[in-house]
Design a protein around this motif. Structure first.
Motif, short mmCIF file in Angstrom:
data_model
loop_
_atom_site.label_atom_id
_atom_site.label_comp_id
_atom_site.label_asym_id
_atom_site.label_seq_id
_atom_site.Cartn_x
_atom_site.Cartn_y
_atom_site.Cartn_z
N VAL A 78 7.56 39.50 -18.06
CA VAL A 78 8.81 39.95 -17.45
C VAL A 78 8.49 41.18 -16.60
N ILE A 79 8.96 41.18 -15.35
CA ILE A 79 8.74 42.33 -14.46
C ILE A 79 9.47 43.54 -15.03
N CYS A 80 8.78 44.68 -15.12
CA CYS A 80 9.35 45.82 -15.82
C CYS A 80 9.01 47.15 -15.13
N LEU A 81 9.47 48.23 -15.76
CA LEU A 81 9.16 49.61 -15.37
C LEU A 81 9.37 49.86 -13.88
N THR A 82 8.42 50.49 -13.19
CA THR A 82 8.69 50.88 -11.81
C THR A 82 8.77 49.69 -10.86
N SER A 83 8.19 48.55 -11.23
CA SER A 83 8.33 47.34 -10.39
C SER A 83 9.77 46.85 -10.44
N ALA A 84 10.37 46.85 -11.62
CA ALA A 84 11.78 46.48 -11.74
C ALA A 84 12.66 47.52 -11.06
N LEU A 85 12.29 48.79 -11.19
CA LEU A 85 13.05 49.87 -10.56
C LEU A 85 13.10 49.69 -9.04
N ALA A 86 11.95 49.36 -8.45
CA ALA A 86 11.89 49.15 -7.00
C ALA A 86 12.70 47.92 -6.60
N PHE A 87 12.63 46.86 -7.39
CA PHE A 87 13.38 45.65 -7.08
C PHE A 87 14.89 45.94 -7.03
N HIS A 88 15.37 46.76 -7.96
CA HIS A 88 16.79 47.07 -8.04
C HIS A 88 17.23 48.13 -7.03
N GLY A 89 16.31 48.58 -6.18
CA GLY A 89 16.67 49.52 -5.14
C GLY A 89 16.93 50.93 -5.64
N LEU A 90 16.26 51.31 -6.73
CA LEU A 90 16.47 52.63 -7.31
C LEU A 90 15.34 53.60 -7.01
N THR A 91 14.40 53.17 -6.20
CA THR A 91 13.33 54.04 -5.71
C THR A 91 12.84 53.46 -4.40
N ASP A 92 12.40 54.34 -3.50
CA ASP A 92 11.85 53.85 -2.24
C ASP A 92 10.33 53.82 -2.26
N GLN A 93 9.76 54.07 -3.44
CA GLN A 93 8.31 54.02 -3.60
C GLN A 93 7.91 52.67 -4.18
N LEU A 94 7.00 51.98 -3.50
CA LEU A 94 6.50 50.71 -4.00
C LEU A 94 5.31 50.96 -4.92
N PRO A 95 5.35 50.49 -6.16
CA PRO A 95 4.24 50.71 -7.10
C PRO A 95 2.95 50.06 -6.61
N ALA A 96 1.83 50.68 -6.96
CA ALA A 96 0.52 50.13 -6.57
C ALA A 96 0.20 48.87 -7.35
N HIS A 97 0.81 48.72 -8.53
CA HIS A 97 0.61 47.55 -9.38
C HIS A 97 1.96 46.90 -9.69
N VAL A 98 1.92 45.64 -10.04
CA VAL A 98 3.11 44.97 -10.57
C VAL A 98 3.09 45.15 -12.08
N TRP A 99 4.11 45.82 -12.60
CA TRP A 99 4.19 46.06 -14.04
C TRP A 99 4.82 44.84 -14.72
N VAL A 100 4.15 44.37 -15.76
CA VAL A 100 4.59 43.16 -16.46
C VAL A 100 4.61 43.42 -17.97
N ALA A 101 5.71 43.06 -18.61
CA ALA A 101 5.81 43.16 -20.06
C ALA A 101 5.44 41.82 -20.69
N ARG A 117 -0.34 45.58 -14.08
CA ARG A 117 -0.51 46.42 -15.26
C ARG A 117 0.32 45.78 -16.36
N ILE A 118 -0.31 45.56 -17.50
CA ILE A 118 0.36 44.90 -18.62
C ILE A 118 0.79 45.94 -19.65
N VAL A 119 2.03 45.83 -20.11
CA VAL A 119 2.50 46.63 -21.24
C VAL A 119 2.98 45.67 -22.32
N ARG A 120 2.78 46.06 -23.56
CA ARG A 120 3.11 45.18 -24.68
C ARG A 120 4.44 45.59 -25.32
N PHE A 121 5.39 44.66 -25.37
CA PHE A 121 6.69 44.91 -25.97
C PHE A 121 6.81 44.11 -27.26
N PRO A 122 7.48 44.66 -28.27
CA PRO A 122 7.80 43.84 -29.45
C PRO A 122 8.79 42.75 -29.07
#
Length: 206
Positions: A78-101, A117-122
């Motif tokens: 699932v796309i998460c963190l700053t990648s999701a933030l950029a998608f929702h138009g809440l930052t004008d900075q594009l992350p260097a990596h796609v964050w995935v949960a 970048r992978i993050v592990r969620f329960p």
């Protein structure tokens, strides 16, 4: 060229036109051979995006197309963190990596492009507030705004508190989530006690 080759070529182009991108495995499931796919790539009719992932060569790319690529390459993520933030138009900075949960049980994929970048969620947090958005004709799982803000706070030591505060402020300013909605999800994620002073402060200025 034989009729079977013509048929397979047309099927590849038709499938990519309707789906946006496909894995080599998906072509095989429809009876299309790897040789046909390779031939079309050599002819310049299709483009290989990553190992085993293809799209039409002349397709116009959405700005968020890398999210769709990752969704195809990591179907359980699932796309998460700053990648999701950029998608929702809440930052004008594009992350260097796609964050995935991913869940703690899922295997870590070997992907060279797009950079991830992978993050592990329960499990209980992985399945919460997932939205599906179509990018390049591909359904992409992305966390909603409220979940994204809470997750940013949970990972504030990795991302920086300033990033989180700015994201929270922008979310409230654009009214994409209310303080009550954020607080409820933060409570479910076990982050409310630490998050409360920040959200209370920002809400008081809204």
């Amino acid at each position: 060229m034989s009729a079977s080759r013509v048929s397979q070529r047309e099927r590849v182009l038709s499938l990519l036109a309707s789906r946006g991108m496909m894995r080599l495995r998906e072509f095989g499931e429809t009876g299309i051979t790897a040789a046909t796919v390779s031939r079309l790539e050599r002819d310049g009719a299709i483009t290989r995006l990553a190992r085993g992932l293809y799209r039409l060569a002349d397709e116009e790319l959405d700005q968020q197309y890398s999210l769709a690529e990752v969704a195809k390459l990591i179907p359980k993520g699932v796309i998460c963190l700053t990648s999701a933030l950029a998608f929702h138009g809440l930052t004008d900075q594009l992350p260097a990596h796609v964050w995935v949960a991913l869940s703690k049980q899922d295997w870590r994929p070997r992907i060279t492009y797009p950079p991830v970048r992978i993050v592990r969620f329960p499990p209980e947090l992985l399945a919460t507030n997932v939205e599906y958005h179509v990018i390049g004709q591909t359904p992409v799982p992305i966390y909603g705004v409220t979940k994204t803000i809470v997750d940013l706070f949970r990972y504030r030591r990795m991302l920086g508190t300033a990033v989180v505060i700015k994201a929270m402020r922008e979310t409230l300013r654009q009214r994409k989530a209310t303080p009550a909605e954020i607080a409820q999800l933060a409570e479910q994620a076990g982050a409310w006690k630490a998050m409360a002073p920040y959200l209370t402060m920002l809400a008081s200025y809204d």
